[in-house]
Design a protein around this motif. Sequence first.
Motif, mmCIF file in Angstrom:
data_model
loop_
_atom_site.group_PDB
_atom_site.id
_atom_site.type_symbol
_atom_site.label_atom_id
_atom_site.label_comp_id
_atom_site.label_asym_id
_atom_site.label_seq_id
_atom_site.Cartn_x
_atom_site.Cartn_y
_atom_site.Cartn_z
ATOM 1 N N CYS A 239 0.862 -1.535 -0.011
ATOM 2 C CA CYS A 239 -0.091 -0.135 -0.045
ATOM 3 C C CYS A 239 0.886 1.234 0.035
ATOM 4 O O CYS A 239 1.728 1.288 0.745
ATOM 5 C CB CYS A 239 -0.844 0.109 1.040
ATOM 6 N N ASP A 241 1.238 5.693 -0.100
ATOM 7 C CA ASP A 241 0.658 6.920 0.569
ATOM 8 C C ASP A 241 -0.071 6.675 1.748
ATOM 9 O O ASP A 241 -1.167 7.018 1.959
ATOM 10 C CB ASP A 241 -0.078 7.416 -0.483
ATOM 11 N N VAL A 242 0.492 6.005 2.765
ATOM 12 C CA VAL A 242 -0.167 5.763 4.127
ATOM 13 C C VAL A 242 0.538 6.753 4.911
ATOM 14 O O VAL A 242 1.731 7.152 4.914
ATOM 15 C CB VAL A 242 0.408 4.212 4.647
ATOM 16 N N GLN A 248 -4.625 8.557 7.308
ATOM 17 C CA GLN A 248 -4.783 8.494 5.648
ATOM 18 C C GLN A 248 -4.053 7.087 5.172
ATOM 19 O O GLN A 248 -3.071 6.862 5.438
ATOM 20 C CB GLN A 248 -3.690 9.647 4.982
ATOM 21 N N GLY A 249 -4.906 6.492 4.352
ATOM 22 C CA GLY A 249 -4.467 5.225 3.490
ATOM 23 C C GLY A 249 -4.711 4.135 4.323
ATOM 24 O O GLY A 249 -4.396 3.058 3.887
ATOM 25 N N ASP A 323 5.016 4.204 2.723
ATOM 26 C CA ASP A 323 4.428 2.803 2.118
ATOM 27 C C ASP A 323 4.666 1.858 2.832
ATOM 28 O O ASP A 323 5.449 1.750 3.873
ATOM 29 C CB ASP A 323 5.238 2.561 0.730
#
Lengths: 431, 431
Positions: A239, A241-242, A248-249, A323
């Motif tokens: 994943c 853009d955490v 967020q994310g 990420d």
Amino acid sequence: MVPHLITALTGPINELEQRVIDSMPATERWFRLEWMEHTPPFYTSVDIRNAGFKLAPVDTNLFPGGWNNLTPEMLPLAVQAAMAAIEKICPEARNLLIIPENHTRNSFYLSNLAQLQRIFNMAGLNVRIGSVSPDVKKSTVIELPHGESLTLEPVVRTRGRLGLKHFDPCTILLNNDLSAGAPGILEDLHQQYLLPPLHAGWTVRRKSTHFRSYEEVAKRFGKVLGIDPWLINPLFGKCSDVDYSTQQGLDAVQVQVDAVLGKVRRKYKEYGIKEKPFVVVKADNGTYGMGVMTVRDPKDLEALNRKTRNKLAVVKDGQLVHDVIVQEGVLTQERLNGAVAEPVVYMMDRYVVGGFYRMHPDRGVDENLNAPGAAFVPLAFDQSTHMPQLGARPGASAPNRFYMYGVVARLAMLAASYELEATNPDAEIYD
Amino acid sequence: MVPHLITALTGPINELEQRVIDSMPATERWFRLEWMEHTPPFYTSVDIRNAGFKLAPVDTNLFPGGWNNLTPEMLPLAVQAAMAAIEKICPEARNLLIIPENHTRNSFYLSNLAQLQRIFNMAGLNVRIGSVSPDVKKSTVIELPHGESLTLEPVVRTRGRLGLKHFDPCTILLNNDLSAGAPGILEDLHQQYLLPPLHAGWTVRRKSTHFRSYEEVAKRFGKVLGIDPWLINPLFGKCSDVDYSTQQGLDAVQVQVDAVLGKVRRKYKEYGIKEKPFVVVKADNGTYGMGVMTVRDPKDLEALNRKTRNKLAVVKDGQLVHDVIVQEGVLTQERLNGAVAEPVVYMMDRYVVGGFYRMHPDRGVDENLNAPGAAFVPLAFDQSTHMPQLGARPGASAPNRFYMYGVVARLAMLAASYELEATNPDAEIYD
């Protein structure tokens, strides 16, 4: 000398062990041919988990510390492998410079440096330790336990070459994983070998890239052995853009966790495994056991409190996590003196030279053991990985078990070799 | 485990040891550069004598037996070195054929074969043993002590390749020194590696050629260390056309004995050594401890009776002696459990992988120990040759002593490499 080791001696792992032992000549030949095409990392350590039904690498370190945990019996193998490595890289070498981590107060880490210095000295090199830390301004002698001492010196850059005062090395060995970024002083060196290369540092490296390479290696090796690659490969998803602090994310992470858990559940069903699946969420650029969380249910991610999130958001040297990788959790079914343990295998050039168990008395079978409080128990990997006992009953022979660990560790090392080729910024030169 | 070792701990040998230890990085670099230009023999064992004031190789074996005397602790080093050797020669290798001596009844020798088979099997090869003896007509399983067994099969030559039934090897390892001559079946092989090459056999090899090469190596290495090469080099002379049975040429041998004794006497005087010089007269094409005689006075040669002369006239496999080498006798000042002992160092490719002491309770310090009644005591060469203890008092550290032995053994191995280049019948191809 070797502590009592309790491992799960039943289940599919024994069939895997039998396959690995039976396929030894094919396996060794396969590695030989791979190393004709690909360059092994200079040195590597690999954390392995043995779940009793599968066996998988969970972390591949290209700047291994912990060499001090190798026993004196393992050192000759490390020295011989170091000789082979140096001969390939720079046979004319006289001098080797080791660049350590900047946080150099930890006496275990300093003993690791002393051990590396000893290994390369015995391999026939003058070895000195030069720090790139701005805090090291003059040569400092540090006393270590057992009467040893270590001299830490500030590096000097002269006419494009890095060295120490009156010490011009042919090869520079990084024992610093560059989590904080590659300092400019290490760039554009003039006719010096910097090993591992800068792009092996954690500013460039990503766990997801490594495990994608590993997946490829596991598939190909699975064909050699005629096994389902899942038996040696941890499934994963990624994943981007955490942001843990703003949450967020995290919903995307939840989706990945659910997906990976689903895949694992299907595999468990296929093999009749009764364990409860879990995943480990890790920083994609993380190392050092930081930014790691065991997740058994996607809902767990909703319940993270601020303190936990803040802890997860930052990894070594204050780097922020953007990420994450969601990796199939691999239980460790090995125990030493009642504590949960996982093997760590050490390699120099293409050779397995030793290893030890990392054990943690306060952690569970599904948790990260690379955490404060861990202890290290060296095991006789030196004999074991090289000396499988053909014909022994599966699961009953420690050397066979360790040979299997050495094979899986080398698969992870090979994956790292693929990974470094793919991320090499100078790769186009060789095309 | 390691028996009590009594060595002369005083005298010039300690100065030599100190030089060797101090020069370790220069020494290792020197070897690395030599191995860039020269190919090490596939495997080598070297008998060494430590006189307390000098240290010298006295025999270099290119078809070493006795691998069974290596301890389990040494095996991983041998396996790792075997991996390196195979990788260089034939990375695609699956199968290795070992050709043993034809006299295969000796259970020690058979255990040696089983050990070699184990080493190369662990290095990842299918290994089988094929005899070139006309007596071996069908596959035979031989039971060995400790529950091991060995299968000896007759070799088969098909379309220019040597193998066994359903077994086509890439590499053929000779453990047969070809004293009786190279059988035609080994000649002109089609795209197979025969190692060591035929001209390493005793039909071609001459001790005098080897020690001439060694003299050159010792002089060059003496410069690296800044020592008198005599401290590591046994002086020698050569006599041709000797016939012990008719006593033809014995007068020339007497002259050589006198000349070598004179040179040794001058060296003893220079170093203040009180020992009585002696020489060893050996068959120039001899091996296996046969055709060897200790001579303290040239007149001794006149007193040889018929029985002694007949014994000296013939070496292994009934080969007649025509040429002899008159070599400076090197005392052995090492003792194990009261018996005279000499170290034997084992190498695979360029690496020292182990060693043991050959001891003989019935022989003197100036006699050949390679004789019936000899016993073998493995020593921890594995750790020792790789792990010198810098800063230890000269003469007080077993690892430092063994490191020095490993250096001298490698010098002899390098001399063998020069020797094989000089005697290579196909050399012009590469010019």
